[in-house]
Write an enzyme that holds these catalytic residues in place. Structure first.
Site, PDB file in Angstrom:
ATOM      1  N   THR A 149       0.866  -1.183   0.000  1.00 55.59           N
ATOM      2  CA  THR A 149       0.000   0.000   0.000  1.00 55.59           C
ATOM      3  C   THR A 149       0.902   1.233   0.000  1.00 55.59           C
ATOM      4  O   THR A 149       1.336   1.684  -1.047  1.00 55.59           O
ATOM      5  CB  THR A 149      -0.979  -0.001   1.182  1.00 55.59           C
ATOM      6  OG1 THR A 149      -0.260  -0.231   2.401  1.00 55.59           O
ATOM      7  CG2 THR A 149      -2.027  -1.083   1.009  1.00 55.59           C
ATOM      8  N   THR A 182       1.099  -3.707  12.030  1.00 55.41           N
ATOM      9  CA  THR A 182       0.158  -3.685  10.916  1.00 55.41           C
ATOM     10  C   THR A 182       0.790  -4.321   9.700  1.00 55.41           C
ATOM     11  O   THR A 182       1.724  -3.777   9.135  1.00 55.41           O
ATOM     12  CB  THR A 182      -0.232  -2.248  10.581  1.00 55.41           C
ATOM     13  OG1 THR A 182      -0.870  -1.704  11.711  1.00 55.41           O
ATOM     14  CG2 THR A 182      -1.184  -2.200   9.408  1.00 55.41           C
ATOM     15  N   ASN A 384      -0.321  10.377   5.469  1.00 55.59           N
ATOM     16  CA  ASN A 384      -1.554   9.949   6.121  1.00 55.59           C
ATOM     17  C   ASN A 384      -2.679  10.969   6.005  1.00 55.59           C
ATOM     18  O   ASN A 384      -3.852  10.616   6.126  1.00 55.59           O
ATOM     19  CB  ASN A 384      -1.271   9.600   7.583  1.00 55.59           C
ATOM     20  CG  ASN A 384      -0.564   8.266   7.698  1.00 55.59           C
ATOM     21  OD1 ASN A 384      -1.176   7.221   7.574  1.00 55.59           O
ATOM     22  ND2 ASN A 384       0.757   8.304   7.872  1.00 55.59           N
ATOM     23  N   SER A 389      -6.343   4.267  -0.372  1.00 57.98           N
ATOM     24  CA  SER A 389      -5.760   3.008  -0.818  1.00 57.98           C
ATOM     25  C   SER A 389      -5.689   2.948  -2.341  1.00 57.98           C
ATOM     26  O   SER A 389      -6.585   3.406  -3.031  1.00 57.98           O
ATOM     27  CB  SER A 389      -6.601   1.857  -0.294  1.00 57.98           C
ATOM     28  OG  SER A 389      -6.166   0.644  -0.806  1.00 57.98           O
TER      29      SER A 389
END
Length: 389
Positions: A149, A182, A384, A389
């Site tokens: 990602t 994550t 961020n 995505s």
């Protein structure tokens, strides 16, 4: 070679149009060709765990599975019953190609939370990826790229054992906290290993690797680490030797996540020694690693040891026993805090290396632990703030 380094595995990664990035590979498959089909998994402890996590927990429950479908471009988290149906449909699509029960196919997703996946694109991606399955290096690399990602590079590992191999891939760059971290991670081995030994080795390896990194203190809804064994080498390793190899693979992948932390300009190793035991040392290291103030200081090349000890001081006495006036802190080899008070001038610390080493000695016992983190930069904020995505 990623997940295809171990014998008995094929993989693929294709562009299915799931990602918002045109042409990006976003659907991956990893297929275990046997003769064994053992699997173990470790998943996020987040109470809002995603649909694919719920599905895959059921798949690995009996220790047997044939394949994994992974996608970037959407997390399928907080999507209710329809999201779970999407994970089931994805598993069923690959299961039909392989001629196995859908409950033999794990599913992993990563991306934006709170939106359903474009299911038809996912299913077409599964079909396309199935047609491109291969056991060569390129196929493994394609799969590793398909799960990325905000990662800037694919993260893979290969480890050799006594007559057997392990290969692996992981994605992870942000939303990394020490409650698994994550990631989507798949590790494969061609060793002959029981599901019980697989689970034991994976849990131990995760605990000392993915559970000891912290980029930004944020736990994901989708974290999944899967370990599959094909038995294709015919070698049954010593359980402790195998555990060591799995730990080696996990440590390499975890370290690569820290090295690719979103916007990072420094990797930071925090080592605590002199604690009563390992758990006390780990609690102290995690408290320091969680300090955004410290991360910002390191971004500014400021060895601000006050931010180290102030975070250390938040750890309850019941968790880690120490006396403030006994604690020492070294940053990149310079003792800047000596017995809870100033040591050498912090201007002596060279902050130009990419790696910053913070060594804390509690002077209580022999327990020690290590955690890796990153600094917090303007680029992290921009990534961020703009993330889709």
């Amino acid at each position: 070679m990623s997940v295809t380094y171990a014998q008995g595995f094929s993989a693929a990664g294709v562009a299915a149009g799931v990602s918002s990035i045109p042409g990006k590979r976003d659907v991956a498959l990893v297929v275990n060709q046997g003769p064994c089909d053992a699997i173990a998994g470790v998943f996020t402890s987040n109470r809002f765990c995603a649909a694919p996590v719920q599905w895959s927990r059921g798949v690995v429950a009996d220790g047997h599975a044939t394949a994994v479908v992974l996608n970037s471009g959407g997390a399928n988290a907080c999507t209710g019953d329809e999201g779970l149906s999407q994970s089931q449909a994805t598993a069923a699509r690959l299961a039909a190609h392989l001629g196995v029960d859908e409950k033999r196919v794990a599913v992993c997703s990563t991306g934006l939370i709170g939106e359903l996946l474009p299911l038809e694109k996912i299913l077409r991606g599964v079909d396309d990826a199935y047609g491109h399955l291969g056991d060569d290096e390129d196929s493994g690399e394609d799969a590793a790229h398909a799960i990325m990602t905000t990662d800037t590079t694919a993260k893979t590992v290969r480890v050799g054992g006594e007559g057997y191999r392990l290969g692996g891939m992981v994605k992870g760059s942000g939303m990394i906290a020490p409650q698994l971290a994550t990631m989507l991670c798949v590790i494969t081995t061609d060793a002959v290993v029981s599901p019980e030994d697989l689970r034991s080795a994976l849990e131990s390896g995760v605990d000392r690797s993915f559970n000891r990194i912290d980029v930004d203190g944020c736990m994901s809804t989708n974290d999944s680490v899967l370990l599959l064994a094909s038995g294709a080498s015919g070698v049954t390793p010593d359980p402790m030797e195998f555990r060591g190899r799995v730990a080696e693979a996990c440590a390499s992948l975890a370290r690569q996540i820290v090295g690719d932390g979103e916007g990072a300009s420094h990797d930071v190793r925090i080592r605590v020694t002199g604690a009563d035991d390992e758990q006390a040392a780990l609690a102290c290291a995690r408290a320091v690693a969680a300090s955004n103030l410290l991360k910002c200081a390191i971004y500014g090349n400021d060895p601000n040891w006050g931010r180290v000890v102030s975070s250390l001081g938040t750890v309850p006495v019941s968790v880690a026993r120490f006396t403030a006036s006994d604690v020492t802190v070294d940053i990149n080899g310079v003792r800047v805090c000596d017995g809870g008070k100033p040591g050498r001038d912090r201007s002596e610390v060279d902050m130009t290396p990419w790696e910053v080493h913070i060594d804390i000695d509690l002077h209580v016992g022999v327990g020690e632990a290590e955690v890796w983190t990153d600094d917090l930069t303007l680029d992290y904020v921009h990534i961020n703030a703009d993330y889709e995505s």
